[in-house]
Scaffold this motif. Structure first.
Motif, PDB file in Angstrom:
ATOM      1  N   LYS A  49     -31.048  36.230  83.106  1.00 53.18           N
ATOM      2  CA  LYS A  49     -29.716  36.838  82.567  1.00 53.18           C
ATOM      3  C   LYS A  49     -29.645  36.289  81.147  1.00 53.18           C
ATOM      4  O   LYS A  49     -30.585  35.640  80.776  1.00 53.18           O
ATOM      5  N   ILE A  50     -28.946  37.008  80.256  1.00 56.27           N
ATOM      6  CA  ILE A  50     -28.945  36.896  78.995  1.00 56.27           C
ATOM      7  C   ILE A  50     -28.396  35.298  78.868  1.00 56.27           C
ATOM      8  O   ILE A  50     -27.266  34.833  79.210  1.00 56.27           O
ATOM      9  N   ASP A  51     -29.137  34.396  77.966  1.00 52.62           N
ATOM     10  CA  ASP A  51     -28.468  33.083  77.598  1.00 52.62           C
ATOM     11  C   ASP A  51     -28.015  33.141  76.471  1.00 52.62           C
ATOM     12  O   ASP A  51     -28.398  33.804  75.344  1.00 52.62           O
ATOM     13  N   GLU A  52     -26.355  33.030  76.427  1.00 55.15           N
ATOM     14  CA  GLU A  52     -25.511  33.176  75.398  1.00 55.15           C
ATOM     15  C   GLU A  52     -26.259  32.510  73.984  1.00 55.15           C
ATOM     16  O   GLU A  52     -25.917  32.899  72.766  1.00 55.15           O
ATOM     17  N   GLN A  53     -26.535  31.098  74.210  1.00 60.73           N
ATOM     18  CA  GLN A  53     -26.899  30.328  73.074  1.00 60.73           C
ATOM     19  C   GLN A  53     -28.150  30.971  72.486  1.00 60.73           C
ATOM     20  O   GLN A  53     -28.274  31.155  71.217  1.00 60.73           O
ATOM     21  N   LYS A  54     -29.039  31.297  73.273  1.00 57.48           N
ATOM     22  CA  LYS A  54     -30.446  31.752  73.016  1.00 57.48           C
ATOM     23  C   LYS A  54     -30.185  33.166  72.206  1.00 57.48           C
ATOM     24  O   LYS A  54     -31.056  33.362  71.251  1.00 57.48           O
ATOM     25  N   PHE A  55     -29.359  34.120  72.901  1.00 55.91           N
ATOM     26  CA  PHE A  55     -29.326  35.307  72.376  1.00 55.91           C
ATOM     27  C   PHE A  55     -28.755  35.224  70.689  1.00 55.91           C
ATOM     28  O   PHE A  55     -29.251  35.730  70.023  1.00 55.91           O
ATOM     29  N   LEU A  56     -27.669  34.409  70.479  1.00 59.09           N
ATOM     30  CA  LEU A  56     -27.013  34.144  69.302  1.00 59.09           C
ATOM     31  C   LEU A  56     -28.288  33.554  68.276  1.00 59.09           C
ATOM     32  O   LEU A  56     -28.356  34.171  66.939  1.00 59.09           O
ATOM     33  N   GLU A  57     -28.952  32.594  68.721  1.00 58.84           N
ATOM     34  CA  GLU A  57     -30.059  32.041  67.694  1.00 58.84           C
ATOM     35  C   GLU A  57     -31.213  33.275  67.426  1.00 58.84           C
ATOM     36  O   GLU A  57     -31.323  33.120  66.561  1.00 58.84           O
ATOM     37  N   VAL A  58     -31.630  33.769  68.559  1.00 59.69           N
ATOM     38  CA  VAL A  58     -32.615  34.735  68.100  1.00 59.69           C
ATOM     39  C   VAL A  58     -31.967  35.880  67.488  1.00 59.69           C
ATOM     40  O   VAL A  58     -32.752  36.371  66.579  1.00 59.69           O
ATOM     41  N   PHE A  59     -30.930  36.342  67.718  1.00 62.21           N
ATOM     42  CA  PHE A  59     -30.266  37.567  66.896  1.00 62.21           C
ATOM     43  C   PHE A  59     -30.101  37.298  65.383  1.00 62.21           C
ATOM     44  O   PHE A  59     -30.421  38.077  64.506  1.00 62.21           O
ATOM     45  N   ASN A  60     -29.691  36.031  65.264  1.00 66.62           N
ATOM     46  CA  ASN A  60     -29.646  35.504  63.830  1.00 66.62           C
ATOM     47  C   ASN A  60     -30.895  35.422  63.167  1.00 66.62           C
ATOM     48  O   ASN A  60     -31.131  35.901  61.956  1.00 66.62           O
ATOM     49  N   LYS A  61     -31.967  35.053  63.876  1.00 70.40           N
ATOM     50  CA  LYS A  61     -33.235  34.714  63.319  1.00 70.40           C
ATOM     51  C   LYS A  61     -33.840  36.185  62.724  1.00 70.40           C
ATOM     52  O   LYS A  61     -34.543  36.624  61.835  1.00 70.40           O
ATOM     53  N   VAL A  62     -33.702  37.151  63.721  1.00 72.18           N
ATOM     54  CA  VAL A  62     -34.349  38.528  63.666  1.00 72.18           C
ATOM     55  C   VAL A  62     -33.369  39.292  62.636  1.00 72.18           C
ATOM     56  O   VAL A  62     -34.376  39.903  61.792  1.00 72.18           O
ATOM     57  N   VAL A  63     -32.251  39.060  62.553  1.00 72.64           N
ATOM     58  CA  VAL A  63     -31.503  39.771  61.602  1.00 72.64           C
ATOM     59  C   VAL A  63     -31.968  39.142  59.974  1.00 72.64           C
ATOM     60  O   VAL A  63     -32.128  40.023  59.155  1.00 72.64           O
ATOM     61  N   ASN A  64     -32.129  37.966  59.960  1.00 65.62           N
ATOM     62  CA  ASN A  64     -32.569  37.231  58.746  1.00 65.62           C
ATOM     63  C   ASN A  64     -33.761  37.657  58.229  1.00 65.62           C
ATOM     64  O   ASN A  64     -34.185  37.702  57.233  1.00 65.62           O
ATOM     65  N   GLU A  65     -34.933  37.669  59.448  1.00 69.01           N
ATOM     66  CA  GLU A  65     -36.264  37.833  58.948  1.00 69.01           C
ATOM     67  C   GLU A  65     -36.775  39.279  58.714  1.00 69.01           C
ATOM     68  O   GLU A  65     -37.528  39.788  58.088  1.00 69.01           O
ATOM     69  N   PHE A  66     -36.167  40.339  59.493  1.00 66.07           N
ATOM     70  CA  PHE A  66     -36.415  41.574  59.586  1.00 66.07           C
ATOM     71  C   PHE A  66     -35.574  42.744  59.122  1.00 66.07           C
ATOM     72  O   PHE A  66     -35.931  43.825  58.938  1.00 66.07           O
ATOM     73  N   SER A  67     -34.161  42.220  58.861  1.00 67.06           N
ATOM     74  CA  SER A  67     -33.331  43.011  58.179  1.00 67.06           C
ATOM     75  C   SER A  67     -33.082  44.334  58.927  1.00 67.06           C
ATOM     76  O   SER A  67     -33.131  45.418  58.072  1.00 67.06           O
ATOM     77  N   GLY A  79     -19.222  40.381  81.179  1.00 69.88           N
ATOM     78  CA  GLY A  79     -18.478  39.160  81.072  1.00 69.88           C
ATOM     79  C   GLY A  79     -18.826  38.133  80.053  1.00 69.88           C
ATOM     80  O   GLY A  79     -18.626  36.987  79.983  1.00 69.88           O
ATOM     81  N   LYS A  80     -19.483  38.777  79.051  1.00 70.55           N
ATOM     82  CA  LYS A  80     -20.004  38.049  77.912  1.00 70.55           C
ATOM     83  C   LYS A  80     -19.703  38.901  76.435  1.00 70.55           C
ATOM     84  O   LYS A  80     -20.478  38.815  75.621  1.00 70.55           O
ATOM     85  N   TYR A  81     -18.573  39.872  76.469  1.00 71.04           N
ATOM     86  CA  TYR A  81     -18.418  40.730  75.530  1.00 71.04           C
ATOM     87  C   TYR A  81     -17.910  40.020  74.226  1.00 71.04           C
ATOM     88  O   TYR A  81     -17.816  40.341  73.209  1.00 71.04           O
ATOM     89  N   ASN A  82     -17.565  38.215  74.418  1.00 69.38           N
ATOM     90  CA  ASN A  82     -17.473  37.724  73.191  1.00 69.38           C
ATOM     91  C   ASN A  82     -18.668  37.900  72.226  1.00 69.38           C
ATOM     92  O   ASN A  82     -18.566  37.362  71.098  1.00 69.38           O
ATOM     93  N   LEU A  83     -19.862  38.041  72.684  1.00 73.36           N
ATOM     94  CA  LEU A  83     -21.189  37.903  72.195  1.00 73.36           C
ATOM     95  C   LEU A  83     -21.251  39.034  71.246  1.00 73.36           C
ATOM     96  O   LEU A  83     -21.699  38.990  70.234  1.00 73.36           O
TER      97      LEU A  83
END
Length: 388
Positions: A49-67, A79-83
């Motif tokens: 399943k999608i891990d909420e904390q891992k998703f936010l950390e990885v998403f932030n890293k990829v956005v900053n690194e690859f634009s 059930g995780k639409y807050n993400l």
């Protein structure tokens, strides 16, 4: 660069990699992604399943690194639409907002809207969940996907926001796949949804067969329903609407406000990227009077002589796939979503198959044969590993 996110992003990558650079975040990292993506990152947990904390950390890293310029989501956020809201603060989202999705995926608001719009649906109970109705009812959960939240009414569950009771209707399960653009609603066509009773689940989602032919009367009903729902929920982009057809009566079941598995079927028929069309719908979107949108029904696709079927292969037991087994799966021309992980628990999706023919009966037969071959290969692999 486009960032695609979900449980499995293979279909989205397949759709868009020839025209746009793409980076994928998902749970499985399928081998089919190799050579098609600029990069991939795992956002899953041990339960796939999608891990909420891992998703936010990885998403932030990829956005900053690859634009990347924007991101698109597929299944996995139920059930995780807050993400979605949190990710939208970091990057433009080619998808609906959390608020809109919550209205669609909340049983109370969704079925209230259907009643207001005079859209037929199975009898539904969204309150009194502590009182089991008589036999013939299903307990469902909008915060799940793939039939994983559907149970017979003797199963108890805490009163989550997505839970409701619905009267079971023994008709044909179908879906309509469409795109909402600035000026138009493009209806690509209809598919038969495939389900099986397995793993104590009465309606485990298995795949799609399409396009299917429907009568003019039913098509006209669906066109009216789609236009009402688009206006009510201010939809934009690719969406799928599930319904039950009983004789000529249409009963709406649920709306998936995102690209669905049907994208692969209709892309093969149109020979163009539907995800590109999804992106352009958001790029060109400006708020306007929704009633001005025109329906564009691609009837020539729905009545095509080419029929395509897809089927998910689930593990019938706990399995450990060898590298040799994975290579053999890759060698099968009809095999898709070939895993890059080796351990699977009973019920987990292992891979999928896709076939085509000139009629639905033949496609279903080919799907069954492909399922048997893949399952035999996995069984042989498991037995061989145990003997070693």
């Amino acid at each position: 660069m486009i960032l695609v996110v979900g449980l499995s992003t293979r279909m989205l990558v397949q759709s868009i990699y020839k025209s746009r650079e793409v980076f994928a975040l998902d749970v499985f990292g399928d081998r089919d992604l190799q050579g098609k993506v600029h990069g991939w990152e795992n956002i899953g947990n041990v339960n796939h399943k999608i891990d909420e904390q891992k998703f936010l950390e990885v998403f932030n890293k990829v956005v900053n690194e690859f634009s990347p310029s924007a991101w698109i989501h597929t299944s996995g956020f139920e059930g995780k639409y807050n993400l979605i809201t949190k990710a939208e603060k970091l990057l433009t989202h080619y998808g609906l907002s959390e608020d809109t999705i919550q209205k669609i995926r909340s049983p109370a608001s969704f079925f209230r809207a259907l009643r207001k719009l005079n859209i037929n649906h199975p009898e539904t109970i969204v309150d009194k969940l502590n009182v089991l109705p008589s036999s013939g009812w299903l307990r469902k959960n909008f915060d799940t996907a793939g039939g994983l939240g559907i149970f017979k009414n003797n199963v108890t569950e805490s009163g989550a926001n997505g839970v409701y009771f619905q009267k079971e209707i023994k008709g044909k399960p179908l879906s309509v796949f469409f795109l909402v653009e600035q000026e138009n609603i493009v209806i690509f066509g209809f598919c038969e949804n495939l389900y099986v009773e397995k793993f104590d689940l009465p309606y485990l989602y298995q795949g799609l067969v399409g396009p299917v032919r429907l009568s003019d009367e039913v098509i006209n009903k669906i066109i009216i329903i789609v236009k009402k729902i688009v206006n009510e929920f201010h939809l934009i982009g690719l969406c799928g609407l599930d319904f039950i057809l009983l004789d000529e009566d249409v009963f709406v079941i649920e709306l998936n406000p995102r690209p669905t598995g049907a994208i692969e079927i209709f892309e093969n028929l149109l020979n163009k990227s539907l995800l590109n069309m999804h992106c352009n719908a958001f790029i060109n979107y400006k708020k306007k009077k929704l009633f001005q949108k025109k329906i564009n029904f691609l009837g020539k696709i729905s009545f095509s002589h080419k029929v395509i079927g897809t089927k998910i292969i689930n593990a019938d037991r706990n399995v450990l796939l060898s590298l040799d087994c994975l290579h053999k799966l890759e060698s099968l021309s009809y095999c898709r979503d070939i895993p890059n992980i080796k351990n699977f628990k009973i019920g987990d999706p292992v891979c999928s198959v896709m076939v085509e023919s000139s009629n639905i009966t033949q496609v279903k037969s080919l799907l069954s044969n492909a399922d048997s071959k893949v399952s035999d290969l996995i069984t042989y692999n498991n037995r061989h590993l145990k003997l070693r």
